[in-house]
Design a protein around this motif. Structure first.
Motif, PDB file in Angstrom:
ATOM      1  N   ASN A  54     -20.009  70.238 -16.367  1.00 54.80           N
ATOM      2  CA  ASN A  54     -20.257  69.072 -15.416  1.00 54.80           C
ATOM      3  C   ASN A  54     -19.003  68.450 -14.853  1.00 54.80           C
ATOM      4  O   ASN A  54     -18.305  67.831 -15.510  1.00 54.80           O
ATOM      5  N   ALA A  55     -18.812  68.467 -13.469  1.00 58.76           N
ATOM      6  CA  ALA A  55     -17.753  67.812 -12.772  1.00 58.76           C
ATOM      7  C   ALA A  55     -17.496  66.558 -13.037  1.00 58.76           C
ATOM      8  O   ALA A  55     -16.302  66.045 -13.209  1.00 58.76           O
ATOM      9  N   ASP A  56     -18.557  65.654 -12.948  1.00 61.78           N
ATOM     10  CA  ASP A  56     -18.372  64.287 -13.075  1.00 61.78           C
ATOM     11  C   ASP A  56     -18.009  64.115 -14.784  1.00 61.78           C
ATOM     12  O   ASP A  56     -17.080  62.846 -14.784  1.00 61.78           O
ATOM     13  N   SER A  57     -18.428  64.634 -15.738  1.00 59.15           N
ATOM     14  CA  SER A  57     -18.245  64.549 -16.860  1.00 59.15           C
ATOM     15  C   SER A  57     -16.591  64.922 -17.370  1.00 59.15           C
ATOM     16  O   SER A  57     -16.027  64.208 -17.965  1.00 59.15           O
ATOM     17  N   VAL A  58     -16.233  65.887 -16.506  1.00 59.87           N
ATOM     18  CA  VAL A  58     -14.935  66.085 -16.890  1.00 59.87           C
ATOM     19  C   VAL A  58     -14.009  65.169 -16.315  1.00 59.87           C
ATOM     20  O   VAL A  58     -13.031  64.818 -17.056  1.00 59.87           O
ATOM     21  N   ALA A  59     -14.198  64.799 -15.186  1.00 62.41           N
ATOM     22  CA  ALA A  59     -13.479  63.637 -14.543  1.00 62.41           C
ATOM     23  C   ALA A  59     -13.334  62.568 -15.392  1.00 62.41           C
ATOM     24  O   ALA A  59     -12.245  62.143 -15.501  1.00 62.41           O
ATOM     25  N   ALA A  60     -14.568  62.114 -15.914  1.00 60.94           N
ATOM     26  CA  ALA A  60     -14.585  60.808 -16.718  1.00 60.94           C
ATOM     27  C   ALA A  60     -13.740  61.049 -17.890  1.00 60.94           C
ATOM     28  O   ALA A  60     -13.072  60.169 -18.386  1.00 60.94           O
ATOM     29  N   ALA A  61     -13.804  61.998 -18.575  1.00 57.14           N
ATOM     30  CA  ALA A  61     -13.314  62.554 -19.771  1.00 57.14           C
ATOM     31  C   ALA A  61     -11.550  62.662 -19.723  1.00 57.14           C
ATOM     32  O   ALA A  61     -10.775  61.866 -20.286  1.00 57.14           O
ATOM     33  N   PHE A  62     -11.253  63.215 -18.605  1.00 55.42           N
ATOM     34  CA  PHE A  62      -9.743  63.126 -18.235  1.00 55.42           C
ATOM     35  C   PHE A  62      -9.252  61.899 -17.847  1.00 55.42           C
ATOM     36  O   PHE A  62      -8.135  61.402 -18.286  1.00 55.42           O
ATOM     37  N   GLU A  63      -9.964  60.974 -17.130  1.00 57.92           N
ATOM     38  CA  GLU A  63      -9.495  59.693 -16.852  1.00 57.92           C
ATOM     39  C   GLU A  63      -9.567  58.863 -18.142  1.00 57.92           C
ATOM     40  O   GLU A  63      -8.470  58.203 -18.444  1.00 57.92           O
ATOM     41  N   ALA A  64     -10.435  58.841 -18.991  1.00 56.75           N
ATOM     42  CA  ALA A  64     -10.301  58.518 -20.154  1.00 56.75           C
ATOM     43  C   ALA A  64      -9.194  58.708 -21.153  1.00 56.75           C
ATOM     44  O   ALA A  64      -8.384  57.779 -21.746  1.00 56.75           O
ATOM     45  N   ALA A  65      -8.939  59.928 -20.971  1.00 55.17           N
ATOM     46  CA  ALA A  65      -7.856  60.477 -21.954  1.00 55.17           C
ATOM     47  C   ALA A  65      -6.334  60.170 -21.425  1.00 55.17           C
ATOM     48  O   ALA A  65      -5.442  59.698 -22.197  1.00 55.17           O
ATOM     49  N   ARG A  66      -6.184  59.964 -20.213  1.00 54.35           N
ATOM     50  CA  ARG A  66      -5.053  59.496 -19.557  1.00 54.35           C
ATOM     51  C   ARG A  66      -4.888  58.004 -19.998  1.00 54.35           C
ATOM     52  O   ARG A  66      -3.757  57.415 -20.251  1.00 54.35           O
ATOM     53  N   ALA A  67      -5.954  57.164 -19.744  1.00 60.31           N
ATOM     54  CA  ALA A  67      -5.912  55.630 -20.304  1.00 60.31           C
ATOM     55  C   ALA A  67      -5.614  55.615 -21.574  1.00 60.31           C
ATOM     56  O   ALA A  67      -4.766  54.453 -21.909  1.00 60.31           O
ATOM     57  N   ALA A  68      -5.914  56.503 -22.495  1.00 60.22           N
ATOM     58  CA  ALA A  68      -5.766  56.434 -23.870  1.00 60.22           C
ATOM     59  C   ALA A  68      -4.368  56.769 -24.214  1.00 60.22           C
ATOM     60  O   ALA A  68      -3.939  56.279 -25.159  1.00 60.22           O
ATOM     61  N   GLN A  69      -3.983  57.864 -23.777  1.00 64.89           N
ATOM     62  CA  GLN A  69      -2.758  58.754 -24.317  1.00 64.89           C
ATOM     63  C   GLN A  69      -1.623  58.799 -23.291  1.00 64.89           C
ATOM     64  O   GLN A  69      -0.613  59.459 -23.582  1.00 64.89           O
ATOM     65  N   GLY A  70      -1.720  58.705 -22.119  1.00 60.70           N
ATOM     66  CA  GLY A  70      -0.707  58.687 -21.185  1.00 60.70           C
ATOM     67  C   GLY A  70      -0.967  60.077 -20.317  1.00 60.70           C
ATOM     68  O   GLY A  70      -2.116  60.806 -20.731  1.00 60.70           O
ATOM     69  N   PRO A  71      -0.200  60.637 -19.298  1.00 62.81           N
ATOM     70  CA  PRO A  71      -0.424  61.645 -18.535  1.00 62.81           C
ATOM     71  C   PRO A  71      -0.491  63.092 -19.642  1.00 62.81           C
ATOM     72  O   PRO A  71       0.310  62.946 -20.650  1.00 62.81           O
ATOM     73  N   LEU A  72      -1.059  63.954 -19.197  1.00 62.33           N
ATOM     74  CA  LEU A  72      -1.206  65.033 -19.870  1.00 62.33           C
ATOM     75  C   LEU A  72      -0.083  66.094 -19.678  1.00 62.33           C
ATOM     76  O   LEU A  72       0.611  66.255 -18.715  1.00 62.33           O
ATOM     77  N   THR A  73       0.293  66.685 -20.739  1.00 58.36           N
ATOM     78  CA  THR A  73       1.553  67.631 -20.835  1.00 58.36           C
ATOM     79  C   THR A  73       0.872  69.081 -21.191  1.00 58.36           C
ATOM     80  O   THR A  73       1.544  70.073 -20.344  1.00 58.36           O
ATOM     81  N   ALA A  74      -0.285  69.248 -21.694  1.00 61.79           N
ATOM     82  CA  ALA A  74      -0.583  70.630 -21.989  1.00 61.79           C
ATOM     83  C   ALA A  74      -2.305  70.390 -21.880  1.00 61.79           C
ATOM     84  O   ALA A  74      -2.858  69.432 -22.279  1.00 61.79           O
TER      85      ALA A  74
END
Length: 247
Positions: A54-74
């Protein structure tokens, strides 16, 4: 600090990958249909529920990940599923389920991760957990095999497109691995055929020249290397971890 998002991280190969990267000092985001909170607590990681189809679920999860842990490297696309049926009895619904979880899900996650990975200063990594089913055919899992072949094609295409941005994209292709899915498969064989557990297990190990199941830590070690600086020139590869099955 380097930040890796691992899909399907609650158990098996995904959990082994999480532990391997954590031991190298990575900051982690772990996803699953349900947030893998227990493993996240062990590894001081961020856990988030995500439906990768689900594209909306993916977008929300990645946004939450960035907010919690910073930009992704991998990004490690580990989540997947398999259903069995003869080709003639494979329903359109089953076909789409297999494509959605094994191919569309990684596609959505790759798109969500790319802005961060491009900005990672040549350290950006995508590792797609495919299967030996990306390298050869297996009877009675046509939809799964087609999806995994597609994932390998996506891997190779992205590797070419992203090379100029310093992002490497590779696939790891395990053979039958000692996971809950395989153990459940062995149990089903025992229940349907009356064979002993040892006989059922032999059916899963007979294609491996080493005569055994791959261990999750062996797959994780390959991912760990691909995510490291030492693998900076490894790009667009399909690395089989299968005891030589594909030879």
């Amino acid at each position: 600090m380097k930040h890796a998002l691992i899909t399907g991280a609650s158990r098996g190969i995904g959990a082994a990958i999480a532990r391997a990267l954590y031991s190298d000092g990575w900051v982690l985001t772990l996803t699953g249909r349900e947030a893998p909170t227990l493993l996240a607590a062990e590894l001081h990681a961020f856990a988030v529920a995500m439906d990768q189809t689900n594209a909306d679920s993916v977008a929300a999860a990645f946004e939450a990940a960035r907010a919690a842990q910073g930009p992704l490297t991998a990004l490690v696309n580990n989540a997947g599923a398999v259903e069995t049926a003869p080709f003639g009895k494979t329903s359109p619904a089953q076909w789409h389920r297999m494509l959605d979880v094994n191919l569309t899900g990684p596609f959505l996650c790759c798109q969500a991760a790319l802005p961060d990975l491009k900005a990672a200063g040549g350290e950006g990594r995508i590792v797609n957990i495919a299967s030996t089913a990306a390298l050869k055919g297996y009877a009675y899992v046509s939809a799964y095999v087609a999806a995994k072949h597609g994932l390998l094609g996506l891997t190779r295409t992205l590797a070419l497109e992203m090379a100029k941005d310093g992002v490497t994209v590779n696939a790891v292709c395990p053979g039958y691995t000692e996971t809950d899915i395989v153990r459940e498969g062995i149990a089903k064989v025992v229940a349907k055929t009356g064979r002993s557990e040892a006989e059922a297990r032999a059916g899963f190990t007979q294609t491996n020249p080493q005569g055994r199941l791959v261990q999750p830590d062996e797959v994780a070690a390959t991912v760990r290397w691909l995510c490291s600086s030492a693998a900076g020139s490894v790009n667009g590869q399909a690395i089989a971890v299968c005891g030589g099955e594909t030879m």
